[in-house]
Design a protein around this motif. Structure first.
Motif, PDB file in Angstrom:
ATOM      1  N   ARG A  67       0.877  -1.128   0.093  1.00  0.00           N
ATOM      2  CA  ARG A  67       0.022  -0.072   0.172  1.00  0.00           C
ATOM      3  C   ARG A  67       0.781   1.144   0.044  1.00  0.00           C
ATOM      4  NH1 ARG A  67      -5.459  -1.017  -0.057  1.00  0.00           N
ATOM      5  NH2 ARG A  67      -6.068   0.870   1.045  1.00  0.00           N
ATOM      6  N   VAL A  68       0.264   2.547  -0.509  1.00  0.00           N
ATOM      7  CA  VAL A  68       1.010   3.647  -0.403  1.00  0.00           C
ATOM      8  C   VAL A  68       0.554   4.456   0.440  1.00  0.00           C
ATOM      9  CG1 VAL A  68       1.422   5.796  -1.778  1.00  0.00           C
ATOM     10  CG2 VAL A  68       1.576   3.440  -3.141  1.00  0.00           C
ATOM     11  N   LEU A  69       1.381   4.941   1.378  1.00  0.00           N
ATOM     12  CA  LEU A  69       0.941   5.893   2.360  1.00  0.00           C
ATOM     13  C   LEU A  69       1.430   7.291   2.060  1.00  0.00           C
ATOM     14  CD1 LEU A  69       2.099   3.643   5.595  1.00  0.00           C
ATOM     15  CD2 LEU A  69      -0.070   3.432   4.403  1.00  0.00           C
ATOM     16  N   LEU A  70       0.412   8.092   1.971  1.00  0.00           N
ATOM     17  CA  LEU A  70       0.625   9.477   1.749  1.00  0.00           C
ATOM     18  C   LEU A  70       0.417  10.344   3.183  1.00  0.00           C
ATOM     19  CD1 LEU A  70      -1.614   8.749  -1.323  1.00  0.00           C
ATOM     20  CD2 LEU A  70       0.264  10.256  -1.725  1.00  0.00           C
ATOM     21  N   PHE A  71       1.616  10.997   3.580  1.00  0.00           N
ATOM     22  CA  PHE A  71       1.479  11.686   4.726  1.00  0.00           C
ATOM     23  C   PHE A  71       0.672  12.967   4.663  1.00  0.00           C
ATOM     24  CE2 PHE A  71       4.144   8.352   5.801  1.00  0.00           C
ATOM     25  CZ  PHE A  71       4.384   8.200   7.209  1.00  0.00           C
ATOM     26  N   ARG A 100     -11.789  14.856   7.041  1.00  0.00           N
ATOM     27  CA  ARG A 100     -12.162  15.681   6.118  1.00  0.00           C
ATOM     28  C   ARG A 100     -12.324  15.014   4.661  1.00  0.00           C
ATOM     29  NH1 ARG A 100     -15.736  18.660   4.119  1.00  0.00           N
ATOM     30  NH2 ARG A 100     -15.342  20.434   2.800  1.00  0.00           N
ATOM     31  N   LEU A 101     -11.406  14.320   4.367  1.00  0.00           N
ATOM     32  CA  LEU A 101     -11.239  13.833   3.225  1.00  0.00           C
ATOM     33  C   LEU A 101     -12.437  12.729   2.423  1.00  0.00           C
ATOM     34  CD1 LEU A 101      -9.840  13.525   0.277  1.00  0.00           C
ATOM     35  CD2 LEU A 101      -8.366  11.670   1.284  1.00  0.00           C
ATOM     36  N   PRO A 102     -12.954  11.926   3.768  1.00  0.00           N
ATOM     37  CA  PRO A 102     -14.197  10.861   3.351  1.00  0.00           C
ATOM     38  C   PRO A 102     -15.277  11.631   2.889  1.00  0.00           C
ATOM     39  CG  PRO A 102     -12.884  10.226   5.287  1.00  0.00           C
ATOM     40  CD  PRO A 102     -12.376  11.517   4.996  1.00  0.00           C
ATOM     41  N   SER A 103     -15.633  12.737   3.502  1.00  0.00           N
ATOM     42  CA  SER A 103     -16.756  13.630   3.235  1.00  0.00           C
ATOM     43  C   SER A 103     -16.563  14.266   1.749  1.00  0.00           C
ATOM     44  CB  SER A 103     -17.195  14.629   4.047  1.00  0.00           C
ATOM     45  OG  SER A 103     -16.175  15.624   4.335  1.00  0.00           O
ATOM     46  N   LEU A 104     -15.369  14.586   1.507  1.00  0.00           N
ATOM     47  CA  LEU A 104     -15.006  15.113   0.105  1.00  0.00           C
ATOM     48  C   LEU A 104     -15.283  14.241  -0.935  1.00  0.00           C
ATOM     49  CD1 LEU A 104     -11.969  17.405   0.981  1.00  0.00           C
ATOM     50  CD2 LEU A 104     -14.570  18.157   0.497  1.00  0.00           C
ATOM     51  N   LEU A 162     -13.050   1.064  -8.506  1.00  0.00           N
ATOM     52  CA  LEU A 162     -11.723   1.630  -7.782  1.00  0.00           C
ATOM     53  C   LEU A 162     -11.710   1.274  -6.217  1.00  0.00           C
ATOM     54  CD1 LEU A 162     -11.217   4.882  -9.573  1.00  0.00           C
ATOM     55  CD2 LEU A 162     -10.097   2.646  -9.875  1.00  0.00           C
ATOM     56  N   PRO A 163     -10.647   0.837  -5.420  1.00  0.00           N
ATOM     57  CA  PRO A 163     -10.788   0.380  -4.241  1.00  0.00           C
ATOM     58  C   PRO A 163     -10.751   1.599  -3.367  1.00  0.00           C
ATOM     59  CG  PRO A 163      -8.447   0.100  -5.200  1.00  0.00           C
ATOM     60  CD  PRO A 163      -9.608   0.523  -6.319  1.00  0.00           C
ATOM     61  N   PRO A 164     -11.240   1.619  -2.229  1.00  0.00           N
ATOM     62  CA  PRO A 164     -11.353   2.763  -1.481  1.00  0.00           C
ATOM     63  C   PRO A 164     -10.116   3.197  -0.862  1.00  0.00           C
ATOM     64  CG  PRO A 164     -12.049   0.596  -0.226  1.00  0.00           C
ATOM     65  CD  PRO A 164     -11.650   0.325  -1.558  1.00  0.00           C
ATOM     66  N   LEU A 165     -10.150   4.565  -0.467  1.00  0.00           N
ATOM     67  CA  LEU A 165      -8.830   5.125   0.249  1.00  0.00           C
ATOM     68  C   LEU A 165      -9.070   4.993   1.607  1.00  0.00           C
ATOM     69  CD1 LEU A 165      -8.370   8.362  -1.870  1.00  0.00           C
ATOM     70  CD2 LEU A 165      -7.173   6.268  -1.987  1.00  0.00           C
ATOM     71  N   LEU A 166      -8.234   4.640   2.419  1.00  0.00           N
ATOM     72  CA  LEU A 166      -8.264   4.440   3.848  1.00  0.00           C
ATOM     73  C   LEU A 166      -7.513   5.489   4.408  1.00  0.00           C
ATOM     74  CD1 LEU A 166      -7.224   0.679   4.227  1.00  0.00           C
ATOM     75  CD2 LEU A 166      -9.527   1.515   4.034  1.00  0.00           C
TER      76      LEU A 166
END
Length: 199
Positions: free
Chosen positions: A84-88, A96-100, A114-118
């Motif tokens: 997995r890629v971890l973007l800091f 906030r990102l899930p609601s966007l 497309l797979p979800p972002l965690l």
């Protein structure tokens, strides 16, 4: 990090970057002492105060990273852990990102495959790669460690993208994925990111 395009070059954490990472934990001095003794040791650090982390599947995360560097403002530190890629990201991004993404109808219609972002924020923790990976002759970075830095922390106050920047990168990466699925496979060559001019 080298900008030569040679995939065997890896990005190493600077002492300032290590201090920034360690500041996320409850005992920064102990973390730094561990890294001095065992620089190849991964460490689990809490999210939510110094950084949040957006966790993406490898291919999609690399597409997001490419968009950030090719068309956007660059990225903060970025790691790979267990495929997995971890973007800091800036603290608060995980909230906030899930609601966007929901507002963008992420996961609905044409984006459903497309797979979800965690999103990892306050109350979560992530495993960060070692501050250095000892070189092995003839080996590539991918062969040496399942946990490694793509863009290593190099300052005590790295720039961290917020939720809007990561939403933009995700939308652009989705468009790139749709183009690839229509036009065929993309070039799989690995990129090396030059962080010397990072914002």
């Amino acid at each position: 990090m080298s900008s030569t395009g040679n995939a065997s070059h890896v990005s190493y954490v600077t002492p300032d970057g290590a201090a920034w990472l360690a500041s996320a934990g409850p005992h920064p001095r102990s973390t730094l002492a561990l890294w001095r003794e065992r620089p190849d040791a991964p460490v689990v650090l809490p999210c939510g105060t110094v950084f949040d982390v957006v966790n993406a599947p490898m291919v999609f995360g690399r597409r997001m990273l490419d968009r950030l560097w090719d068309e956007g403002p660059g990225s903060g530190p970025v790691a790979v852990f267990r495929g997995r890629v971890l973007l800091f990201a800036a603290p608060g991004t995980a909230q906030r990102l899930p609601s966007l993404l929901g507002w963008e109808e992420w996961g609905a219609g044409r984006r459903a495959e497309l797979p979800p972002l965690l999103c990892h924020g306050r109350g979560d923790a992530v495993t960060v790669p070692p501050v250095t990976v000892p070189p092995v002759a003839g080996d590539t970075a991918a062969d040496r460690s399942d946990a490694r830095w793509l863009v290593a922390p190099d300052t005590v106050r790295p720039w961290l993208p917020g939720p809007e920047v990561l939403l933009w990168a995700a939308v652009r990466a989705t468009r790139a994925a749709l183009r690839v699925s229509i036009s065929g496979p993309a070039d799989q060559g690995a990129k090396v990111y030059d962080v010397s001019g990072r914002r």
